[in-house]
Scaffold this motif. Structure first.
Motif, PDB file in Angstrom:
ATOM      1  N   ARG A 109       0.832  -1.211   0.000  1.00 62.81           N
ATOM      2  CA  ARG A 109       0.000   0.000   0.000  1.00 62.81           C
ATOM      3  C   ARG A 109       0.863   1.255   0.000  1.00 62.81           C
ATOM      4  O   ARG A 109       0.547   2.245  -0.673  1.00 62.81           O
ATOM      5  CB  ARG A 109      -0.920  -0.019   1.211  1.00 62.81           C
ATOM      6  CG  ARG A 109      -2.078   0.954   1.133  1.00 62.81           C
ATOM      7  CD  ARG A 109      -3.089   0.680   2.212  1.00 62.81           C
ATOM      8  NE  ARG A 109      -4.263   1.526   2.068  1.00 62.81           N
ATOM      9  CZ  ARG A 109      -5.320   1.460   2.859  1.00 62.81           C
ATOM     10  NH1 ARG A 109      -5.356   0.577   3.849  1.00 62.81           N
ATOM     11  NH2 ARG A 109      -6.352   2.271   2.667  1.00 62.81           N
ATOM     12  N   GLU A 110       1.975   1.208   0.727  1.00 59.11           N
ATOM     13  CA  GLU A 110       2.883   2.356   0.754  1.00 59.11           C
ATOM     14  C   GLU A 110       3.524   2.582  -0.609  1.00 59.11           C
ATOM     15  O   GLU A 110       3.692   3.716  -1.059  1.00 59.11           O
ATOM     16  CB  GLU A 110       3.963   2.129   1.822  1.00 59.11           C
ATOM     17  CG  GLU A 110       5.036   3.210   1.903  1.00 59.11           C
ATOM     18  CD  GLU A 110       4.501   4.566   2.354  1.00 59.11           C
ATOM     19  OE1 GLU A 110       5.279   5.529   2.321  1.00 59.11           O
ATOM     20  OE2 GLU A 110       3.318   4.667   2.743  1.00 59.11           O
ATOM     21  N   ARG A 113       1.054   4.303  -2.724  1.00 60.60           N
ATOM     22  CA  ARG A 113       0.935   5.703  -2.322  1.00 60.60           C
ATOM     23  C   ARG A 113       2.091   6.539  -2.884  1.00 60.60           C
ATOM     24  O   ARG A 113       1.890   7.664  -3.364  1.00 60.60           O
ATOM     25  CB  ARG A 113       0.914   5.811  -0.794  1.00 60.60           C
ATOM     26  CG  ARG A 113       0.656   7.233  -0.286  1.00 60.60           C
ATOM     27  CD  ARG A 113       0.866   7.329   1.211  1.00 60.60           C
ATOM     28  NE  ARG A 113       2.244   7.128   1.582  1.00 60.60           N
ATOM     29  CZ  ARG A 113       3.191   8.059   1.465  1.00 60.60           C
ATOM     30  NH1 ARG A 113       2.900   9.261   0.972  1.00 60.60           N
ATOM     31  NH2 ARG A 113       4.429   7.803   1.826  1.00 60.60           N
ATOM     32  N   HIS A 135      -0.491  -3.538  -8.772  1.00 61.94           N
ATOM     33  CA  HIS A 135      -1.915  -3.851  -8.790  1.00 61.94           C
ATOM     34  C   HIS A 135      -2.133  -5.352  -8.984  1.00 61.94           C
ATOM     35  O   HIS A 135      -2.968  -5.972  -8.299  1.00 61.94           O
ATOM     36  CB  HIS A 135      -2.604  -3.069  -9.909  1.00 61.94           C
ATOM     37  CG  HIS A 135      -4.078  -3.285  -9.978  1.00 61.94           C
ATOM     38  ND1 HIS A 135      -4.935  -2.903  -8.968  1.00 61.94           N
ATOM     39  CD2 HIS A 135      -4.857  -3.871 -10.932  1.00 61.94           C
ATOM     40  CE1 HIS A 135      -6.181  -3.227  -9.295  1.00 61.94           C
ATOM     41  NE2 HIS A 135      -6.152  -3.821 -10.477  1.00 61.94           N
ATOM     42  N   VAL A 138      -1.416  -7.219  -5.715  1.00 60.53           N
ATOM     43  CA  VAL A 138      -2.476  -7.069  -4.708  1.00 60.53           C
ATOM     44  C   VAL A 138      -3.666  -7.961  -5.056  1.00 60.53           C
ATOM     45  O   VAL A 138      -4.217  -8.655  -4.196  1.00 60.53           O
ATOM     46  CB  VAL A 138      -2.930  -5.602  -4.596  1.00 60.53           C
ATOM     47  CG1 VAL A 138      -4.008  -5.465  -3.527  1.00 60.53           C
ATOM     48  CG2 VAL A 138      -1.768  -4.683  -4.264  1.00 60.53           C
ATOM     49  N   GLU A 153      -7.742  -5.193   4.250  1.00 64.72           N
ATOM     50  CA  GLU A 153      -6.646  -4.296   3.880  1.00 64.72           C
ATOM     51  C   GLU A 153      -6.265  -4.456   2.412  1.00 64.72           C
ATOM     52  O   GLU A 153      -5.927  -3.477   1.735  1.00 64.72           O
ATOM     53  CB  GLU A 153      -5.436  -4.551   4.779  1.00 64.72           C
ATOM     54  CG  GLU A 153      -5.579  -3.988   6.187  1.00 64.72           C
ATOM     55  CD  GLU A 153      -5.806  -2.484   6.173  1.00 64.72           C
ATOM     56  OE1 GLU A 153      -4.989  -1.760   5.560  1.00 64.72           O
ATOM     57  OE2 GLU A 153      -6.809  -2.034   6.738  1.00 64.72           O
ATOM     58  N   THR A 157      -6.380  -1.663  -0.510  1.00 64.04           N
ATOM     59  CA  THR A 157      -5.231  -1.416  -1.379  1.00 64.04           C
ATOM     60  C   THR A 157      -5.620  -1.530  -2.847  1.00 64.04           C
ATOM     61  O   THR A 157      -5.160  -0.748  -3.687  1.00 64.04           O
ATOM     62  CB  THR A 157      -4.088  -2.396  -1.050  1.00 64.04           C
ATOM     63  OG1 THR A 157      -3.811  -2.352   0.353  1.00 64.04           O
ATOM     64  CG2 THR A 157      -2.817  -2.034  -1.801  1.00 64.04           C
ATOM     65  N   GLU A 160      -7.173   1.643  -4.027  1.00 63.48           N
ATOM     66  CA  GLU A 160      -6.201   2.694  -4.319  1.00 63.48           C
ATOM     67  C   GLU A 160      -5.395   2.395  -5.580  1.00 63.48           C
ATOM     68  O   GLU A 160      -5.164   3.286  -6.408  1.00 63.48           O
ATOM     69  CB  GLU A 160      -5.277   2.876  -3.115  1.00 63.48           C
ATOM     70  CG  GLU A 160      -6.020   3.412  -1.896  1.00 63.48           C
ATOM     71  CD  GLU A 160      -5.177   3.393  -0.627  1.00 63.48           C
ATOM     72  OE1 GLU A 160      -4.002   2.975  -0.696  1.00 63.48           O
ATOM     73  OE2 GLU A 160      -5.697   3.794   0.431  1.00 63.48           O
ATOM     74  N   SER A 161      -4.960   1.136  -5.738  1.00 64.10           N
ATOM     75  CA  SER A 161      -4.137   0.809  -6.912  1.00 64.10           C
ATOM     76  C   SER A 161      -4.964   0.829  -8.189  1.00 64.10           C
ATOM     77  O   SER A 161      -4.480   1.251  -9.244  1.00 64.10           O
ATOM     78  CB  SER A 161      -3.461  -0.555  -6.726  1.00 64.10           C
ATOM     79  OG  SER A 161      -4.411  -1.601  -6.643  1.00 64.10           O
TER      80      SER A 161
END
Length: 397
Positions: A109-110, A113, A135, A138, A153, A157, A160-161
């Motif tokens: 996730r970091e 980001r 991506h 994940v 989680e 993620t 976001e991705s």
């Protein structure tokens, strides 16, 4: 010495189980290699514990051996503890996806980001490969994660991705591949719902509204999407609520609905007035947002003096060379062309090209070419010819 030797024997013993299982179901190494479309030497290295099957081979290997993915992970595992560093924990998780933990997910996730932070100043083509790899990792891990906390989680993620992938694909294709980007945004919206993450859901809805506004040019669809984003983010993030209202205003402006546009701009201003550092989407906020979108609205409504005033204010607030800067400069160019101030328009267009050369901003590039089309009546002027040559150079590989 004894402990180290025992570890090697245990590891070898477990890998022996891989060969034992293959033989138990009547497969030769050659036949297993044929089923998996790999060389026999690859199977040999797996069984000797010299290499691990890649993540994409594991589901097919488990099927061929008639075991679950978790049972296969046990066959491949050794007695060593998972590595302590986050990057090595991720490597460990990709080899044994059923054992992915929160530390590996947090590391992924970091990394997403950090890529997202680079988006506004870096050509999307330079970020796309790494973003796609992250991506894919994940999504792969989520298929096998057991613990509900890890599942949640990973879903967050993915939200976001997938949002980042939607942005990158659209920008890298100069805002032409609407369908692929929409698919990523839909994936992000669904994952955010599963993760019960309204901030990620509202952000993905907002990004999807951009496709409707600037891609397929369906402002009515954009109004529905921004209304949904407002509903999701209300009382959670004034930043996202304000951004949704701004883009609703632009949709109304495209439809020529002045009163609704003004109302949405006022609602956005009210939302931004309550922004504070605790807002979960505070990183998305920029002081130039309201002026930039208001200027775009006035441009659509042919209120050129108002547009120029707002866009010049936005330009002053965005000093860095960002993709959004190219959009401001592109709109300033259009506003000044229509205001018949060609010298100023061409000056802004040169500045826009400077930013586009560095960031390859899809939105800015589209506006720059729109400006070039509007400059055609003055194509015999040297200044117009100069700027057209620069635009042609942009398209040269």
């Amino acid at each position: 010495m004894h402990g180290g030797g025992n570890g090697r024997r245990t590891s070898g013993s477990r890998r022996y189980r891989l060969a034992q299982r293959r033989k138990a179901i009547g497969l030769s190494q050659e036949r297993l290699a044929e089923i998996l479309a790999v060389d026999r030497s690859t199977v040999v290295r797996w069984e000797r514990a010299e290499t691990d099957p890649q993540p994409w081979h594991r589901p097919h290997l488990a099927t061929a051996l008639k075991v679950s993915i978790e049972e296969l992970a046990d066959m491949l595992a050794d007695t060593r503890q998972p590595p302590a560093t986050p990057d090595k924990r991720l490597d460990h998780a990709l080899r044994q996806p059923g054992r992915v933990d929160l530390i590996a997910v947090a590391y992924l996730r970091e990394r997403v980001r950090l890529l997202d932070e680079r988006y506004d100043q870096t050509p999307s083509t330079l970020l796309l490969a790494e973003a796609a790899q992250l991506h894919g990792q994940v999504v792969f891990l989520r298929q096998y994660a057991d613990a509900s906390s890890v599942q949640r989680e990973l879903a967050a993620t993915i939200a976001e991705s997938a949002t980042l992938m939607g942005q990158l694909v659209w920008d890298a294709t100069q805002r032409h591949d609407h369908a692929a980007s929409a698919a990523y945004f839909d994936q992000a919206i669904n994952a955010a719902k599963e993760a019960r993450d309204p901030v990620a859901e509202a952000n993905a809805l907002l990004r999807k509204s951009y496709l409707a506004l600037y891609g397929v040019r369906r402002p009515t669809a954009a109004i529905a999407l921004t209304a949904h984003a407002t509903e999701v983010s209300l009382r959670i993030s004034p930043v996202l609520t304000g951004l949704a209202q701004l883009h609703r205003a632009e949709a109304h402006a495209m439809l020529g609905e002045v009163r609704d546009c003004d109302e949405a701009l006022g609602a956005a201003e009210d939302s931004f007035a309550s922004v504070d550092p605790q807002d979960p989407a505070s990183v998305l906020y920029c002081p130039s947002h309201h002026a930039r979108l208001a200027g775009s609205c006035w441009l659509s409504l042919n209120r050129l003096a108002d547009a120029i005033t707002a866009l010049e204010k936005a330009h002053q607030l965005v000093a860095a060379r960002r993709k959004s800067t190219a959009v401001v400069l592109g709109n300033l160019t259009l506003a000044n062309i229509r205001h018949r101030d060609l010298d100023t328009a061409i000056s802004y267009l040169h500045q826009a090209i400077n930013v586009i050369e560095r960031t390859r901003a899809g939105g800015g590039l589209n506006l720059a070419f729109a400006a070039a089309r509007e400059l055609r009546p003055w194509s015999d002027r040297p200044a117009v010819q100069d700027v057209n040559e620069r635009l042609l150079t942009l398209m040269t590989p």
